[in-house]
Design an enzyme around this catalytic site. Structure first.
Site, PDB file in Angstrom:
ATOM      1  N   TRP A 127       0.868  -1.190   0.000  1.00 59.67           N
ATOM      2  CA  TRP A 127       0.000   0.000   0.000  1.00 59.67           C
ATOM      3  C   TRP A 127       0.901   1.235   0.000  1.00 59.67           C
ATOM      4  O   TRP A 127       1.810   1.322   0.832  1.00 59.67           O
ATOM      5  CB  TRP A 127      -0.875  -0.045   1.260  1.00 59.67           C
ATOM      6  CG  TRP A 127      -1.814   1.102   1.413  1.00 59.67           C
ATOM      7  CD1 TRP A 127      -2.647   1.624   0.484  1.00 59.67           C
ATOM      8  CD2 TRP A 127      -2.026   1.866   2.613  1.00 59.67           C
ATOM      9  NE1 TRP A 127      -3.372   2.660   1.018  1.00 59.67           N
ATOM     10  CE2 TRP A 127      -3.001   2.830   2.326  1.00 59.67           C
ATOM     11  CE3 TRP A 127      -1.479   1.819   3.900  1.00 59.67           C
ATOM     12  CZ2 TRP A 127      -3.462   3.750   3.260  1.00 59.67           C
ATOM     13  CZ3 TRP A 127      -1.930   2.732   4.839  1.00 59.67           C
ATOM     14  CH2 TRP A 127      -2.910   3.688   4.523  1.00 59.67           C
ATOM     15  N   ASP A 208      -0.968  -6.066   9.004  1.00 58.26           N
ATOM     16  CA  ASP A 208      -1.975  -5.080   8.624  1.00 58.26           C
ATOM     17  C   ASP A 208      -3.182  -5.858   8.090  1.00 58.26           C
ATOM     18  O   ASP A 208      -3.065  -6.560   7.082  1.00 58.26           O
ATOM     19  CB  ASP A 208      -1.401  -4.157   7.540  1.00 58.26           C
ATOM     20  CG  ASP A 208      -2.358  -3.031   7.163  1.00 58.26           C
ATOM     21  OD1 ASP A 208      -3.504  -3.012   7.673  1.00 58.26           O
ATOM     22  OD2 ASP A 208      -1.967  -2.168   6.354  1.00 58.26           O
ATOM     23  N   ALA A 210      -6.707  -5.015   6.850  1.00 54.55           N
ATOM     24  CA  ALA A 210      -7.654  -3.949   6.510  1.00 54.55           C
ATOM     25  C   ALA A 210      -8.860  -4.483   5.740  1.00 54.55           C
ATOM     26  O   ALA A 210      -9.815  -3.756   5.504  1.00 54.55           O
ATOM     27  CB  ALA A 210      -6.951  -2.874   5.681  1.00 54.55           C
ATOM     28  N   LYS A 243     -13.343  -0.918   5.723  1.00 54.58           N
ATOM     29  CA  LYS A 243     -13.907  -1.653   4.591  1.00 54.58           C
ATOM     30  C   LYS A 243     -15.009  -2.604   5.048  1.00 54.58           C
ATOM     31  O   LYS A 243     -16.093  -2.616   4.498  1.00 54.58           O
ATOM     32  CB  LYS A 243     -12.824  -2.451   3.863  1.00 54.58           C
ATOM     33  CG  LYS A 243     -11.453  -1.829   3.873  1.00 54.58           C
ATOM     34  CD  LYS A 243     -11.292  -0.716   2.869  1.00 54.58           C
ATOM     35  CE  LYS A 243      -9.991   0.023   3.138  1.00 54.58           C
ATOM     36  NZ  LYS A 243      -9.546   0.902   2.112  1.00 54.58           N
TER      37      LYS A 243
HETATM   38  C1  LMR Z   1      -6.675   2.070  -0.792  1.00 54.85           C
HETATM   39  O1  LMR Z   1      -5.664   1.346  -0.762  1.00 54.85           O
HETATM   40  O2  LMR Z   1      -7.162   2.484  -1.859  1.00 54.85           O
HETATM   41  C2  LMR Z   1      -7.361   2.432   0.484  1.00 54.85           C
HETATM   42  O3  LMR Z   1      -6.714   1.851   1.563  1.00 54.85           O
HETATM   43  C3  LMR Z   1      -7.587   3.885   0.629  1.00 54.85           C
HETATM   44  C4  LMR Z   1      -6.361   4.665   0.951  1.00 54.85           C
HETATM   45  O4  LMR Z   1      -6.388   5.360   1.967  1.00 54.85           O
HETATM   46  O5  LMR Z   1      -5.374   4.611   0.224  1.00 54.85           O
END
Ligand code: LMR
Length: 395
Positions: A127, A208, A210, A243
């Site tokens: 990410w 993590d 999410a 989410k």
């Molecule tokens: C994403 O990866 O699109 C989400 O987790 C939103 C973000 O905050 O980047």
């Protein structure tokens, strides 16, 4: 003072989110930021959440502070959601946090105060906000290869080889399920091997999670965390309710930790509490309060699980429809991997030029690394076919 600051750009996901909002085309398609969308392209408030919010509005009689660690009942329920109702909770602790990102940050602060020399190993890719977020806490970072773009799968041997260079006491950031941005998850056997490597090299997992509930199911997606907690002395987990409870803007998450024993877990939590106090003092209440109500009330809980499961199943069927459409349009099986990956994301093997052409010519928004949000795919067969045709055209 401000003249000393460098020019700053938002990250790739935020940039794309803004560009999409500004695009006046009505037939544009947002496959960018990771928010769940229904068949109408909307992100509605989940039903159980809406009901709990109504009840909260009626019943709440104070807005007094909650304290740095948040609500004990919220924390208890988050521990049960992540570790299972049967888990031995004696050495597990939780702090309510402002979103999964807030949880990541305070846990990173805990790492840098406990082990300033430790390196946090992060998957490549990951990410995009992981790196700046962890660096802002003062953490030293290194990356391990994770994804084999040529085969659209996990490059497991390379991952293990790289982690062998970690020194005792280092931390390994892992995606508990639904890897962001690739959708390529480890198998149970691979998790076992990673766990053994962590034990052998005295490394600590920082997980993590999410997207719990978006991959194989709410319980199944916590398998790796639960298995590691059984085998490893210590562990950190950043959980998000953005989410799976659709509470994105409310910022709800939990910073969870597993200690070697109850006394050390208590000390770690007390330190976490101090770090929270010196940062944002106390977490916001509203979203976490709603999560607590949804998790405590049997009827809300059942309703939430049902809606979450329907979202998960819909994403799986979109994955299959998309990979079928791409197989037809490209006359190849190179996109078959999409059907079998997990969660909200997959990474299309497209280059920057192809991605930009899709945006400019077709109003199709894909993150620059090829990541697509599966929930943004169209349900209509003809729309899916048109999308596949547009992708085939830029190949
Ligand atoms: C994403 O990866 O699109 C989400 O987790 C939103 C973000 O905050 O980047």
């Amino acid at each position: 003072m401000f003249e000393t600051l460098p020019a700053k750009q938002p990250d790739a996901i935020l940039k794309l989110m803004m560009a999409y909002r500004e695009d006046p085309r009505t037939d544009k398609l947002d496959l960018g930021v990771g928010i769940y969308k229904d068949a109408n392209g909307a992100t509605p408030v989940m039903k159980a959440v809406k009901s709990a919010e109504g009840q909260l509005l009626e019943e709440q009689d104070t807005k007094a502070y909650v304290g740095p660690l948040g609500s004990p009942a919220f924390n208890q329920r988050m521990i049960e959601t992540v570790f299972g109702s049967e888990a031995d909770k004696s050495r597990i602790r939780s702090a309510q946090a402002p979103g999964g990102s807030g949880a990541l940050r305070i846990l990173a602060d805990l790492i840098t105060s406990a082990r300033p020399d430790a390196t946090i190993w992060v998957s490549d890719p990951t990410w995009p906000n992981h790196l700046p977020l962890l660096s802002a806490a003062g953490a030293k970072l290194a990356t391990y290869p994770y994804y084999d773009a040529d085969n659209s799968s996990v490059s497991f041997d390379a991952m293990i080889d790289a982690l062998k260079a970690a020194k005792p006491g280092d931390i390994v950031l892992l995606h508990g399920c639904c890897h962001n941005p690739t959708g390529a998850d480890l198998t149970h056997e691979q998790w076992d091997q990673v766990t053994q490597l962590l034990i052998d090299q005295s490394l600590m997992p920082f997980v993590d999670v999410a997207y719990q509930g978006f991959g194989d199911g709410l319980e199944e997606d916590a398998w790796a965390i639960r298995s590691m907690a059984d085998k490893l002395p210590e562990m950190l987990i950043a959980a998000s309710c953005s989410k799976n409870l659709g509470l994105y803007r409310e910022r709800v998450g939990a910073a969870l930790l597993v200690g070697r024993n109850a006394a050390e877990a208590d000390t770690a939590l007390a330190n976490l509490s101090g770090l929270i106090r010196s940062n944002y003092s106390m977490p916001p209440d509203h979203g976490a309060h709603v999560v607590e109500m949804v998790l405590v009330d049997d009827s809300y809980n059942a309703n939430w699980r049902e809606e979450l499961e329907a979202m998960r199943v819909r994403m799986i069927s979109l994955r299959h429809a998309f990979s079928d459409a791409l197989r037809r349009r490209t006359n190849s099986d190179r996109f078959d991997f999409i059907a079998h990956q997990k969660g909200m994301f997959s990474r299309l093997p497209l280059n920057a030029e192809q991605i930009e052409k899709l945006r400019a010519d077709n109003g199709i928004y894909i993150v620059g690394d090829g990541r697509i949000n599966v929930a943004g795919l169209p349900d209509e067969e003809s729309d899916m076919d048109a999308l596949a045709a547009a992708i085939a055209a830029v190949l």
